[in-house]
Each structure stands twice: as C-alpha cells, then as structure tokens.
Design an enzyme around this catalytic site. Structure first.
Site, mmCIF file in Angstrom:
data_model
loop_
_atom_site.group_PDB
_atom_site.id
_atom_site.type_symbol
_atom_site.label_atom_id
_atom_site.label_comp_id
_atom_site.label_asym_id
_atom_site.label_seq_id
_atom_site.Cartn_x
_atom_site.Cartn_y
_atom_site.Cartn_z
ATOM 1 N N HIS A 114 38.292 37.750 42.522
ATOM 2 C CA HIS A 114 38.954 36.664 42.537
ATOM 3 C C HIS A 114 39.829 36.301 41.199
ATOM 4 O O HIS A 114 39.872 36.918 40.312
ATOM 5 C CB HIS A 114 37.640 35.387 42.366
ATOM 6 C CG HIS A 114 37.017 35.253 40.999
ATOM 7 N ND1 HIS A 114 35.805 35.623 40.858
ATOM 8 C CD2 HIS A 114 37.595 34.924 39.832
ATOM 9 C CE1 HIS A 114 35.346 35.304 39.449
ATOM 10 N NE2 HIS A 114 36.565 34.920 39.013
ATOM 11 N N ASN A 152 34.566 40.641 41.644
ATOM 12 C CA ASN A 152 34.631 40.530 42.869
ATOM 13 C C ASN A 152 36.187 40.327 43.637
ATOM 14 O O ASN A 152 36.325 39.942 44.643
ATOM 15 C CB ASN A 152 33.843 39.545 43.637
ATOM 16 C CG ASN A 152 34.062 38.068 43.279
ATOM 17 O OD1 ASN A 152 35.140 37.867 42.351
ATOM 18 N ND2 ASN A 152 33.494 37.120 43.558
ATOM 19 N N ASP A 198 41.756 26.000 36.158
ATOM 20 C CA ASP A 198 40.455 25.644 36.863
ATOM 21 C C ASP A 198 39.617 24.756 36.033
ATOM 22 O O ASP A 198 39.867 24.849 34.707
ATOM 23 C CB ASP A 198 39.760 26.555 37.615
ATOM 24 C CG ASP A 198 39.819 28.004 36.822
ATOM 25 O OD1 ASP A 198 39.821 27.854 35.395
ATOM 26 O OD2 ASP A 198 39.815 28.840 37.327
ATOM 27 N N GLU A 215 37.439 32.404 45.235
ATOM 28 C CA GLU A 215 36.362 33.683 45.658
ATOM 29 C C GLU A 215 36.899 34.364 47.091
ATOM 30 O O GLU A 215 37.761 33.883 47.634
ATOM 31 C CB GLU A 215 35.090 32.956 45.812
ATOM 32 C CG GLU A 215 34.709 32.302 44.747
ATOM 33 C CD GLU A 215 33.989 33.060 43.688
ATOM 34 O OE1 GLU A 215 34.322 34.088 43.481
ATOM 35 O OE2 GLU A 215 32.978 32.827 42.900
#
Length: 260
Positions: free
Chosen positions: A140, A138, A67, A145
C-alpha cells in the site's frame, strides 16, 4: 521509475533529503506531500539537519499529508498530526498556516465534502511538486490498501488486518488501532510532479519487488508508480534483495548524467 539502492536506510534517506533540498532552494514556495510511519524518519532528520546547519528554509513551503486515522483528535499521541509536529514541523521554520493534515475528527455526515475540500486545497496550492511515500508490507501507498482504484481520490478507507497489525507498535497497549482512515487516493498521488518512495528492510522486499518489477495491479497499489514519469525509489540493500535487476539499477545510478 528510477531505483536507487544504498547500503542502508540512512544513506538512502540522505540522498532523498538532498534532492528535496535542491528543489526547495530552486523553488522556495514548493508544495510537498508528506508521509508518516518509520520509513521517512531518517529523511526528516536529515531535512532538520539541513535546516539547522545549512540554512534550508521551509518558510514559504506548503505541505499536505497523505492520511490520518479516523476518530483520533490531533492531540492524540498516535495521530499523524502529533507525528508530524514531533518529527519534523516543530524543528523547522514551516508556517503552520501552510501545513495541511487530514482531520480525524470529521463528522460522518461531512466526510465526503471534507475529502473533496482537501482535494480542492491541493489544487489551490498549485498541486504537489514532490510527494514522499513509504510502502506497506502489502504494497500500500498512503492508506490505499490492495484493491484500491488506481484513479482514486481522497476518501475514507478500511484498513487491512495486516496494516493494523503492522501499525500496532505505534499505539499504547490499551489503545485500539483505528479501523478507518482518511487517505489521499492513488490518482491524487500520481498527479504530483515528482514522487519519492522510501522502502527499507527485509519485510518490505517482497512488496518492493512487486511494485517495481511486477505487473501493474490494484492489488499492489505501489505498482501504480510505474505509470509516473518521475518516480524515484530509494531502497536499502535489504529492501532491494528480491529485485531481479538490482545490478542494472546500480549501473544506472553510477552512470547517471549530471543534472543542470
């Protein structure tokens, strides 16, 4: 999914690096998928040591990063281009022509085509042999996400507030954390031949437990790795602290048959 728990992040990272080194010695033209953030830093440090002290070569290796922040030029101090060159590439004999990192400066009108081309480059390279991943607080992976499609491909994503806050420390005080990113999709990640997930620290413990032992859910993107035939999760004791079956994982690792 194989779970390897070590006393600390350094020990776990060394094990992961040794596995990657074994792959590169068997297959010098392997393609690696690489991650950024704090989780892979010790892994990259060990790969650098193996290159310098034991002659591990990256000359014919191809790399694809997961990314990049949309809007940041490669030269930006917080870009993932800068991160990778500072923490790995400039210390090893990688061929820059074989390094692929998503561009954060793609024109808005060209984003869909650019993401499709990134997928095509992966296919042209023969696919990713081993993908390195971290895990977000979280759950990811990459910048997929919670709520991301489990079959998603490389695309633009909007970061969750928690992710932006977690990444705030990587930016100068006056620089805003970008809201949008380009990321490989979960479907892209799952096509890798092997997956190496790194999870360290108490802050990752809940996400690790949900990913490894919880139900498969798009709201815990890392749980998609349960579908992969060869995913190995490297943890320190703190990140493993919420797992219900840690004793079994230790037992399996101690009694793993020798690889030939």
């Amino acid at each position: 999914m194989e779970v390897i728990i070590q006393p600390d992040a350094h020990s776990a990272s060394v094990l992961a690096a040794r596995h990657i080194a074994a792959i590169l010695r068997r297959q010098p033209t392997a393609t690696l998928g690489l991650a950024t953030g704090s989780s892979p830093l010790a892994l990259y440090a060990e790969l650098i040591r193996l290159h310098r002290e034991e002659g591990l070569s990256f000359q014919h290796v191809t790399t694809f990063n997961l990314d990049e922040y949309l809007g940041l030029p490669p030269s930006h101090s917080s870009s993932y281009h800068t991160f990778m060159w500072q923490n790995l590439f400039r210390h090893i004999n990688v061929n820059p022509a074989r390094v692929f990192i998503p561009s954060g400066k793609v024109e808005a009108s060209d984003l869909d085509k650019y993401c499709a081309r990134y997928e095509e480059e992966i296919r042209k390279a023969g696919g990713i042999d081993l993908q390195v991943l971290g895990i977000g607080g979280n759950g990811h992976i990459g910048f997929n996400e919670p709520g991301s499609s489990l079959s998603s491909r490389t695309r633009i994503k909007t970061l969750a507030p928690q992710t932006m806050e977690d990444n705030r420390r990587h930016f100068d005080a006056n620089d805003p954390v970008p809201l949008h990113v380009i990321t490989m999709g979960i479907g892209t990640i799952l096509e890798a031949g092997e997956i190496c997930l790194l999870g360290f620290g108490e802050k990752k413990a809940q996400a690790v437990a949900a990913a490894v032992e919880g139900p498969l859910s798009s709201y815990v993107p890392a749980s998609a790795l349960q579908l992969h035939q060869k995913a190995v999760v490297y943890l320190d004791e703190a990140a493993a602290s919420h797992l219900h079956h840690s004793e079994y994982y230790h037992w399996v690792h101690r009694n793993k048959p020798d690889e030939h």
